[in-house]
Scaffold this active site. Structure first.
Site, PDB file in Angstrom:
ATOM      1  N   ASP A  44      15.848  28.122 -18.402  1.00 41.01           N
ATOM      2  CA  ASP A  44      16.895  27.141 -18.119  1.00 41.01           C
ATOM      3  C   ASP A  44      18.258  27.781 -18.391  1.00 41.01           C
ATOM      4  O   ASP A  44      18.354  28.770 -19.131  1.00 41.01           O
ATOM      5  CB  ASP A  44      16.716  25.902 -19.016  1.00 41.01           C
ATOM      6  CG  ASP A  44      17.448  24.669 -18.489  1.00 41.01           C
ATOM      7  OD1 ASP A  44      16.783  23.794 -17.914  1.00 41.01           O
ATOM      8  OD2 ASP A  44      18.678  24.612 -18.641  1.00 41.01           O
ATOM      9  N   ASP A  86      20.200  32.016 -15.292  1.00 45.83           N
ATOM     10  CA  ASP A  86      20.842  31.357 -14.163  1.00 45.83           C
ATOM     11  C   ASP A  86      20.081  31.775 -12.911  1.00 45.83           C
ATOM     12  O   ASP A  86      20.154  32.917 -12.470  1.00 45.83           O
ATOM     13  CB  ASP A  86      22.306  31.793 -14.068  1.00 45.83           C
ATOM     14  CG  ASP A  86      23.045  31.140 -12.904  1.00 45.83           C
ATOM     15  OD1 ASP A  86      22.406  30.463 -12.081  1.00 45.83           O
ATOM     16  OD2 ASP A  86      24.272  31.339 -12.810  1.00 45.83           O
ATOM     17  N   TYR A 116      23.013  18.353  -0.393  1.00 45.21           N
ATOM     18  CA  TYR A 116      21.830  18.266  -1.259  1.00 45.21           C
ATOM     19  C   TYR A 116      20.571  18.044  -0.430  1.00 45.21           C
ATOM     20  O   TYR A 116      19.563  18.737  -0.606  1.00 45.21           O
ATOM     21  CB  TYR A 116      22.014  17.141  -2.261  1.00 45.21           C
ATOM     22  CG  TYR A 116      20.842  16.941  -3.199  1.00 45.21           C
ATOM     23  CD1 TYR A 116      20.605  17.826  -4.236  1.00 45.21           C
ATOM     24  CD2 TYR A 116      19.984  15.854  -3.051  1.00 45.21           C
ATOM     25  CE1 TYR A 116      19.537  17.642  -5.106  1.00 45.21           C
ATOM     26  CE2 TYR A 116      18.923  15.660  -3.912  1.00 45.21           C
ATOM     27  CZ  TYR A 116      18.699  16.560  -4.942  1.00 45.21           C
ATOM     28  OH  TYR A 116      17.635  16.374  -5.800  1.00 45.21           O
ATOM     29  N   LYS A 132      17.314  20.504   0.001  1.00 42.01           N
ATOM     30  CA  LYS A 132      15.953  20.085  -0.331  1.00 42.01           C
ATOM     31  C   LYS A 132      15.038  20.121   0.893  1.00 42.01           C
ATOM     32  O   LYS A 132      13.838  20.381   0.770  1.00 42.01           O
ATOM     33  CB  LYS A 132      15.982  18.688  -0.952  1.00 42.01           C
ATOM     34  CG  LYS A 132      16.611  18.650  -2.343  1.00 42.01           C
ATOM     35  CD  LYS A 132      15.886  19.559  -3.317  1.00 42.01           C
ATOM     36  CE  LYS A 132      16.361  19.371  -4.745  1.00 42.01           C
ATOM     37  NZ  LYS A 132      15.636  20.245  -5.699  1.00 42.01           N
TER      38      LYS A 132
END
Length: 252
Positions: free
Chosen positions: A36, A62, A155, A159
């Site tokens: 993370d 990252d 977004y 996706k």
């Protein structure tokens, strides 16, 4: 236990869905590699896993940075010797309510980097490890808005890209006994939503959304973790290139 002897890398492991998935995998016998942007958050999750009798390692990384992704997978392989499962959960939306005319190049690029580029880089590095093993399970995080959204343009595009990329690697890697599938959750009850909206707005939105879903509730991180567990297990060994909606029937 369904993941006994397996090593699993979970990205976004400090967040609600990621931590629930890492904990669930550990309970099912996996060594869990937690990654993370928030290394301290990862360590807290790992401490809980170890306290419950599990084991693994925590890493700050990252996923939009190619060098850091290469380093993450190299370190995981050096420390654990193999990688059986990759679950790409990390991501987000930095442009959630822009109109078409207001799409910002910087925020658009950030969404694509966080959700699609990062997924591609992690899958590339995982394939380098899994192909020689002749075994692998990849679970990527799409979203219910992969079909399109009137308010989340970059977004939803990112996706949708995750789903098409997942299908592509399923075709390419199936001959090496590697499956690749994607999850598409609806609204999930995570702290990030509550922090972004505030308690009152979040409660109102959650209640209104739950009323529209046939099951009458919104999803939990454990709902997503359970789906990830199934796709990562050998119970799903003949399932690849698919997208599993976790939506309480929202799209029926």
């Amino acid at each position: 236990m369904r993941l006994e002897g397996k090593t699993a890398l979970v990205t976004g492991a400090a967040g609600g869905i990621g931590s629930a998935t890492a904990q669930r995998f550990a309970r099912e016998g996996a060594k869990v590699i937690l990654a993370d942007l928030d290394p301290e958050g990862c360590r807290k999750v790992l401490d809980g896993i170890v306290a419950a009798g599990g084991n693994g390692s925590a890493h700050g990384a990252d996923r939009t940075d190619e060098a850091q992704v290469i380093g993450l997978f190299g370190e995981a392989l050096e420390r654990h010797g193999r990688l059986d499962i990759l679950v790409n959960i990390a991501g987000g939306d930095v442009e959630p309510a822009a109109s078409v005319e207001e799409i910002d190049v910087e925020r658009m690029s950030r969404n694509i980097d966080m959700n699609l580029k990062s997924c591609i880089l992690c899958c590339r590095e995982a394939a380098k490890i899994m192909k020689p093993q002749g075994y692998g399970r990849i679970v990527n995080m799409s979203s219910l808005v992969y079909r399109g959204s009137p308010a989340q343009f970059s977004y939803s595009a990112s996706k949708g890209g995750v789903f098409s990329f997942t299908r592509s690697i399923a075709l390419a890697l199936g001959g090496f006994n590697i499956t690749a599938n994607a999850l598409a959750p609806a609204i999930i009850e995570v702290d990030a939503f509550q922090r972004a909206l505030g308690p009152e707005r979040w409660k109102a939105m959650a209640e209104a959304t739950a009323a529209r879903y046939p099951l009458g509730r919104i999803g939990t991180p454990d709902d997503v973790a359970s789906a990830a567990l199934f796709l990562a297990s050998d119970e799903a060994s003949f399932i690849t290139g698919q997208l599993l909606e976790i939506s309480g029937g929202a799209r029926l």
